[in-house]
Design a protein around this motif. Structure first.
Motif, PDB file in Angstrom:
ATOM      1  N   HIS A 275      36.542  49.696  37.768  1.00  0.00           N
ATOM      2  CA  HIS A 275      38.010  48.984  36.809  1.00  0.00           C
ATOM      3  C   HIS A 275      37.843  47.887  37.067  1.00  0.00           C
ATOM      4  CE1 HIS A 275      40.160  53.154  37.961  1.00  0.00           C
ATOM      5  NE2 HIS A 275      38.824  53.450  38.607  1.00  0.00           N
ATOM      6  N   ARG A 276      36.539  46.839  36.911  1.00  0.00           N
ATOM      7  CA  ARG A 276      36.723  45.650  37.327  1.00  0.00           C
ATOM      8  C   ARG A 276      37.727  45.566  35.597  1.00  0.00           C
ATOM      9  NH1 ARG A 276      31.822  43.448  37.018  1.00  0.00           N
ATOM     10  NH2 ARG A 276      30.408  45.258  36.618  1.00  0.00           N
ATOM     11  N   LYS A 277      37.831  45.746  34.984  1.00  0.00           N
ATOM     12  CA  LYS A 277      39.204  44.858  33.827  1.00  0.00           C
ATOM     13  C   LYS A 277      39.863  44.529  34.711  1.00  0.00           C
ATOM     14  CE  LYS A 277      36.785  46.155  29.353  1.00  0.00           C
ATOM     15  NZ  LYS A 277      37.395  46.843  28.481  1.00  0.00           N
ATOM     16  N   THR A 278      40.885  45.807  35.323  1.00  0.00           N
ATOM     17  CA  THR A 278      41.788  45.256  36.411  1.00  0.00           C
ATOM     18  C   THR A 278      41.911  44.904  37.490  1.00  0.00           C
ATOM     19  OG1 THR A 278      42.207  47.304  36.753  1.00  0.00           O
ATOM     20  CG2 THR A 278      42.843  47.310  34.850  1.00  0.00           C
ATOM     21  N   ILE A 279      40.520  44.720  38.109  1.00  0.00           N
ATOM     22  CA  ILE A 279      40.614  44.295  39.852  1.00  0.00           C
ATOM     23  C   ILE A 279      40.095  43.306  39.221  1.00  0.00           C
ATOM     24  CG2 ILE A 279      41.011  46.515  40.188  1.00  0.00           C
ATOM     25  CD1 ILE A 279      38.307  45.751  40.768  1.00  0.00           C
ATOM     26  N   TRP A 280      39.650  42.037  40.479  1.00  0.00           N
ATOM     27  CA  TRP A 280      39.362  41.121  40.223  1.00  0.00           C
ATOM     28  C   TRP A 280      37.525  40.864  41.567  1.00  0.00           C
ATOM     29  CZ3 TRP A 280      40.540  36.149  43.411  1.00  0.00           C
ATOM     30  CH2 TRP A 280      39.563  34.683  43.124  1.00  0.00           C
ATOM     31  N   LEU A 281      36.797  41.097  40.505  1.00  0.00           N
ATOM     32  CA  LEU A 281      35.524  40.852  41.337  1.00  0.00           C
ATOM     33  C   LEU A 281      34.644  40.000  42.380  1.00  0.00           C
ATOM     34  CD1 LEU A 281      33.876  44.035  39.725  1.00  0.00           C
ATOM     35  CD2 LEU A 281      34.420  44.028  42.257  1.00  0.00           C
ATOM     36  N   THR A 282      34.526  39.613  42.878  1.00  0.00           N
ATOM     37  CA  THR A 282      35.071  38.151  42.852  1.00  0.00           C
ATOM     38  C   THR A 282      34.213  37.796  44.923  1.00  0.00           C
ATOM     39  OG1 THR A 282      36.159  36.121  43.878  1.00  0.00           O
ATOM     40  CG2 THR A 282      37.189  37.707  44.482  1.00  0.00           C
ATOM     41  N   THR A 283      34.509  36.238  45.072  1.00  0.00           N
ATOM     42  CA  THR A 283      33.856  36.053  46.489  1.00  0.00           C
ATOM     43  C   THR A 283      35.315  35.968  47.466  1.00  0.00           C
ATOM     44  OG1 THR A 283      32.822  34.277  45.459  1.00  0.00           O
ATOM     45  CG2 THR A 283      31.395  36.013  44.971  1.00  0.00           C
ATOM     46  N   PRO A 284      34.172  35.888  48.639  1.00  0.00           N
ATOM     47  CA  PRO A 284      35.022  34.985  49.704  1.00  0.00           C
ATOM     48  C   PRO A 284      35.511  33.073  49.295  1.00  0.00           C
ATOM     49  CG  PRO A 284      33.496  35.610  50.965  1.00  0.00           C
ATOM     50  CD  PRO A 284      32.845  36.214  49.668  1.00  0.00           C
ATOM     51  N   GLY A 285      34.297  32.237  48.516  1.00  0.00           N
ATOM     52  CA  GLY A 285      34.419  31.426  48.604  1.00  0.00           C
ATOM     53  C   GLY A 285      35.705  31.321  47.478  1.00  0.00           C
ATOM     54  N   ALA A 286      35.782  32.629  45.976  1.00  0.00           N
ATOM     55  CA  ALA A 286      36.575  31.479  45.273  1.00  0.00           C
ATOM     56  C   ALA A 286      37.893  32.402  45.723  1.00  0.00           C
ATOM     57  CB  ALA A 286      35.850  33.010  43.859  1.00  0.00           C
ATOM     58  N   ILE A 287      38.318  33.707  46.952  1.00  0.00           N
ATOM     59  CA  ILE A 287      39.927  33.992  47.049  1.00  0.00           C
ATOM     60  C   ILE A 287      40.076  32.208  47.571  1.00  0.00           C
ATOM     61  CG2 ILE A 287      41.073  34.304  48.221  1.00  0.00           C
ATOM     62  CD1 ILE A 287      38.552  37.826  47.922  1.00  0.00           C
ATOM     63  N   ALA A 288      39.059  31.677  48.692  1.00  0.00           N
ATOM     64  CA  ALA A 288      40.267  29.946  48.745  1.00  0.00           C
ATOM     65  C   ALA A 288      40.436  29.693  47.722  1.00  0.00           C
ATOM     66  CB  ALA A 288      39.313  29.423  49.831  1.00  0.00           C
ATOM     67  N   ARG A 289      39.396  29.341  46.858  1.00  0.00           N
ATOM     68  CA  ARG A 289      39.689  28.329  46.317  1.00  0.00           C
ATOM     69  C   ARG A 289      40.778  28.606  44.952  1.00  0.00           C
ATOM     70  NH1 ARG A 289      33.875  28.938  46.030  1.00  0.00           N
ATOM     71  NH2 ARG A 289      33.658  29.970  44.299  1.00  0.00           N
ATOM     72  N   HIS A 290      41.258  29.270  44.619  1.00  0.00           N
ATOM     73  CA  HIS A 290      42.085  30.041  44.028  1.00  0.00           C
ATOM     74  C   HIS A 290      43.582  30.038  45.058  1.00  0.00           C
ATOM     75  CE1 HIS A 290      44.986  32.227  40.937  1.00  0.00           C
ATOM     76  NE2 HIS A 290      45.479  33.003  42.545  1.00  0.00           N
ATOM     77  N   VAL A 291      43.620  30.042  46.135  1.00  0.00           N
ATOM     78  CA  VAL A 291      44.886  30.228  47.158  1.00  0.00           C
ATOM     79  C   VAL A 291      44.560  28.493  47.113  1.00  0.00           C
ATOM     80  CG1 VAL A 291      44.884  29.996  49.843  1.00  0.00           C
ATOM     81  CG2 VAL A 291      44.000  31.897  48.906  1.00  0.00           C
ATOM     82  N   ALA A 292      44.048  27.239  47.187  1.00  0.00           N
ATOM     83  CA  ALA A 292      44.468  26.121  47.508  1.00  0.00           C
ATOM     84  C   ALA A 292      44.809  25.893  46.442  1.00  0.00           C
ATOM     85  CB  ALA A 292      42.921  25.652  47.660  1.00  0.00           C
ATOM     86  N   THR A 293      45.440  27.048  44.878  1.00  0.00           N
ATOM     87  CA  THR A 293      45.388  26.475  43.875  1.00  0.00           C
ATOM     88  C   THR A 293      47.128  26.905  44.037  1.00  0.00           C
ATOM     89  OG1 THR A 293      45.095  28.079  42.331  1.00  0.00           O
ATOM     90  CG2 THR A 293      43.715  26.253  42.553  1.00  0.00           C
ATOM     91  N   LEU A 294      47.705  27.453  44.848  1.00  0.00           N
ATOM     92  CA  LEU A 294      49.324  27.892  45.234  1.00  0.00           C
ATOM     93  C   LEU A 294      49.998  27.270  45.800  1.00  0.00           C
ATOM     94  CD1 LEU A 294      48.306  31.699  46.717  1.00  0.00           C
ATOM     95  CD2 LEU A 294      48.383  30.715  43.894  1.00  0.00           C
ATOM     96  N   PRO A 295      51.074  27.041  45.492  1.00  0.00           N
ATOM     97  CA  PRO A 295      51.975  26.221  45.957  1.00  0.00           C
ATOM     98  C   PRO A 295      52.078  26.383  47.434  1.00  0.00           C
ATOM     99  CG  PRO A 295      53.157  27.344  43.788  1.00  0.00           C
ATOM    100  CD  PRO A 295      51.808  27.927  44.529  1.00  0.00           C
ATOM    101  N   GLU A 296      52.502  25.208  48.289  1.00  0.00           N
ATOM    102  CA  GLU A 296      53.072  25.204  49.263  1.00  0.00           C
ATOM    103  C   GLU A 296      54.062  26.454  49.803  1.00  0.00           C
ATOM    104  OE1 GLU A 296      51.390  23.487  52.957  1.00  0.00           O
ATOM    105  OE2 GLU A 296      51.318  23.348  51.056  1.00  0.00           O
ATOM    106  N   GLY A 297      53.640  27.084  51.052  1.00  0.00           N
ATOM    107  CA  GLY A 297      54.626  27.871  51.184  1.00  0.00           C
ATOM    108  C   GLY A 297      54.578  29.442  51.052  1.00  0.00           C
ATOM    109  N   ILE A 298      53.276  29.657  49.651  1.00  0.00           N
ATOM    110  CA  ILE A 298      53.126  31.043  49.688  1.00  0.00           C
ATOM    111  C   ILE A 298      52.595  32.127  50.871  1.00  0.00           C
ATOM    112  CG2 ILE A 298      51.682  32.075  48.168  1.00  0.00           C
ATOM    113  CD1 ILE A 298      53.576  31.836  46.026  1.00  0.00           C
ATOM    114  N   LEU A 299      51.458  31.119  51.283  1.00  0.00           N
ATOM    115  CA  LEU A 299      50.926  32.367  51.877  1.00  0.00           C
ATOM    116  C   LEU A 299      51.737  31.867  53.549  1.00  0.00           C
ATOM    117  CD1 LEU A 299      46.900  30.616  52.224  1.00  0.00           C
ATOM    118  CD2 LEU A 299      47.868  32.654  50.404  1.00  0.00           C
ATOM    119  N   PRO A 300      50.706  33.313  54.655  1.00  0.00           N
ATOM    120  CA  PRO A 300      51.352  32.964  56.042  1.00  0.00           C
ATOM    121  C   PRO A 300      50.425  32.006  56.245  1.00  0.00           C
ATOM    122  CG  PRO A 300      50.032  34.995  55.023  1.00  0.00           C
ATOM    123  CD  PRO A 300      50.310  33.932  54.015  1.00  0.00           C
ATOM    124  N   GLY A 301      51.270  31.994  57.756  1.00  0.00           N
ATOM    125  CA  GLY A 301      50.264  30.965  58.823  1.00  0.00           C
ATOM    126  C   GLY A 301      50.935  30.945  60.063  1.00  0.00           C
TER     127      GLY A 301
END
Length: 301
Positions: A275-301
């Motif tokens: 299912h690699r075409k429909t999911i994101w096979l990745t690493t936790p660091g890449a997840i963190a970097r993507h999250v850093a590009t999201l608008p303020e307030g999107i993430l819980p915290g």
């Protein structure tokens, strides 16, 4: 006790949060965490295949050592066959204790995405047992050793034995870390408050799809563990239609590198890769970097 007892994040129900996408409009991020660990001979902590006797506990020490001598290379071969990105959660003493092992990881990284995540100095110790000064020293020791040997400082941390003190997130933020993996309280990244005001991201790490709790603690068979991975993936694919999710799979070479466990794992991971075409096979660091590009307030915290 209330949430104020830790003061890191507020309660947030998943269905009430803003919806966002992973790269390419995908909703399910999947990463494989390969835990590479070293242990002290005749002392300290270590997972047990069978109840250990007096030290030196040769039965369990040699079983764990097999993972660094044999099992890890079988897993790397499997990951190469499937073209999987890998997050290598590495004790910093591996370079001295297992010369050539991290070089093999680097060779894998020449053709596949690899992230080195700091995993303390050794899994013979728990950082949560230390006072603040000693814990700060442990983090500094591991960080400096990995930066020296790997050419760059790690940005993510998993404590040996998922062990934290009351100030671990603060110490990690002060040491320059962007994310930690110790908390298994959510299926999305969560922003933690820290005393320096910088904050640190918590990226979901699995305690269920993790071969130590599943196989060693609860006694699941290799096929049962593989079925857990397959069923978890199928259910999270469905759930991710409503919200972006993170699915991690935590593996230890001395457990799933064993041939009788490797074969069922092979089938489970192959089913995900289909299912690699429909999911994101990745690493936790890449997840963190993507999250850093999201608008303020999107993430819980």
């Amino acid at each position: 006790m209330t949430e104020a007892a830790h003061g890191r994040y507020r309660y947030s129900a998943l269905p009430s949060r803003p919806v966002y996408d992973w790269p390419g409009g995908r909703r399910l991020a999947v990463y494989v965490a390969l835990n590479l660990e070293t242990f002290a001979f005749g002392e300290g902590l270590g997972a047990e295949l069978a109840p250990g006797g007096p030290q030196p506990d040769v039965l369990n020490y040699s079983w764990r050592d097999w993972g660094n001598r044999v099992g890890v290379f079988r897993l790397l071969d499997l990951f190469a066959e499937l073209s999987l990105p890998v997050a290598v959660l590495a004790n910093s003493r591996l370079h001295a204790d297992c010369p050539g092992l991290m070089e093999a990881v680097r060779r894998y990284g020449e053709t596949h995405p690899v992230e080195i995540v700091a995993h303390g100095r050794s899994n013979a110790e728990r950082q949560g047992d230390l006072d603040e000064a000693a814990e700060r020293e442990l983090i500094a020791d591991a960080t400096q050793a990995l930066a020296r040997e790997e050419g760059r400082a790690p940005t993510g941390w998993l404590g040996p034995w998922i062990s934290q003190s009351r100030v671990t997130p603060d110490l990690l933020s002060e040491a320059g870390y962007d994310y930690l993996l110790d908390w298994a309280h959510d299926d999305q990244p969560v922003r933690f408050a820290t005393r320096d005001g910088r904050g640190i991201l918590s990226v979901p790490y699995p305690q269920e799809l993790n071969d130590i709790p599943a196989v060693i603690a609860r006694g699941h068979t290799a096929r049962e563990f593989a079925r857990m991975i397959r069923d978890g993936f199928a259910e999270m694919r469905t759930a991710s239609r409503a919200a972006p999710l993170v699915m991690g799979i935590a593996l230890h070479p001395y457990i799933v590198g064993q041939p009788h466990r490797l074969r069922p794992l092979r089938r489970a991971l192959a089913g995900i890769v289909e299912h690699r075409k429909t999911i994101w096979l990745t690493t936790p660091g890449a997840i963190a970097r993507h999250v850093a590009t999201l608008p303020e307030g999107i993430l819980p915290g």
